[in-house]
Design an enzyme around this catalytic site. Sequence first.
Site: not given
Length: 219
Positions: A121, A139
Amino acid sequence: MTKKERATFVINTLKELYPTIPIPLEHKDAYTLLIAVLLSAQCTDVRVNQITPLLFSKADNPRDMIKMSVEEIKEIIRPCGLSPMKSKGIHGLSHILLDKYNGEVPQSFEALEALPAVGHKTASVVMSQAFGVPAFPVDTHIHRLMYRWNLTSGKNVIQTEKDAKAIFPRELWNDLHLQIIWYGREYSQARGWNLEKDIITKTIGRKSVLKEYEKKISR
């Protein structure tokens, strides 16, 4: 609606709501963005934006960062949580950037993910926001909304990212992931959620999600 129609509705609605898209984490270059995203793990962007000015006033580049000790870094970033792991990661990756990349942040997913404390990420955010490479960092907001909108099975963030990349045009990924984050914060929160304000979920939401919402408000 078909999945493609739902995706189109999401794109058009978000474009109307967020014609200009603010960047959540304050930074001035790829290195400060990398550090800020690393610090944001299990921490709010608001808190990170309060702490990074303190850290960057002492070291906003890898050469100055390695002059600090891990303990000094840890004391500054303590409010962000996970400070022992994050401070070691920041110090370690700064050394690697100097030793291997002449102090520059590498522009590849593989090189970024090989750095200490940098996961997929974090690498995706840096590639997207610093270098403009299409990516779709997922997220908690994106994971939640993609499920609510019946665009993913919601099993895990890996599957959510795959589904997002499959349904949304590649050229929109960098804008969309930020637009969805802002929408999740403002209109489709995990707690205190008001479906009347959440026009996207109200229009295309997964039936089981809508039924569960109705049960909660009827109690």
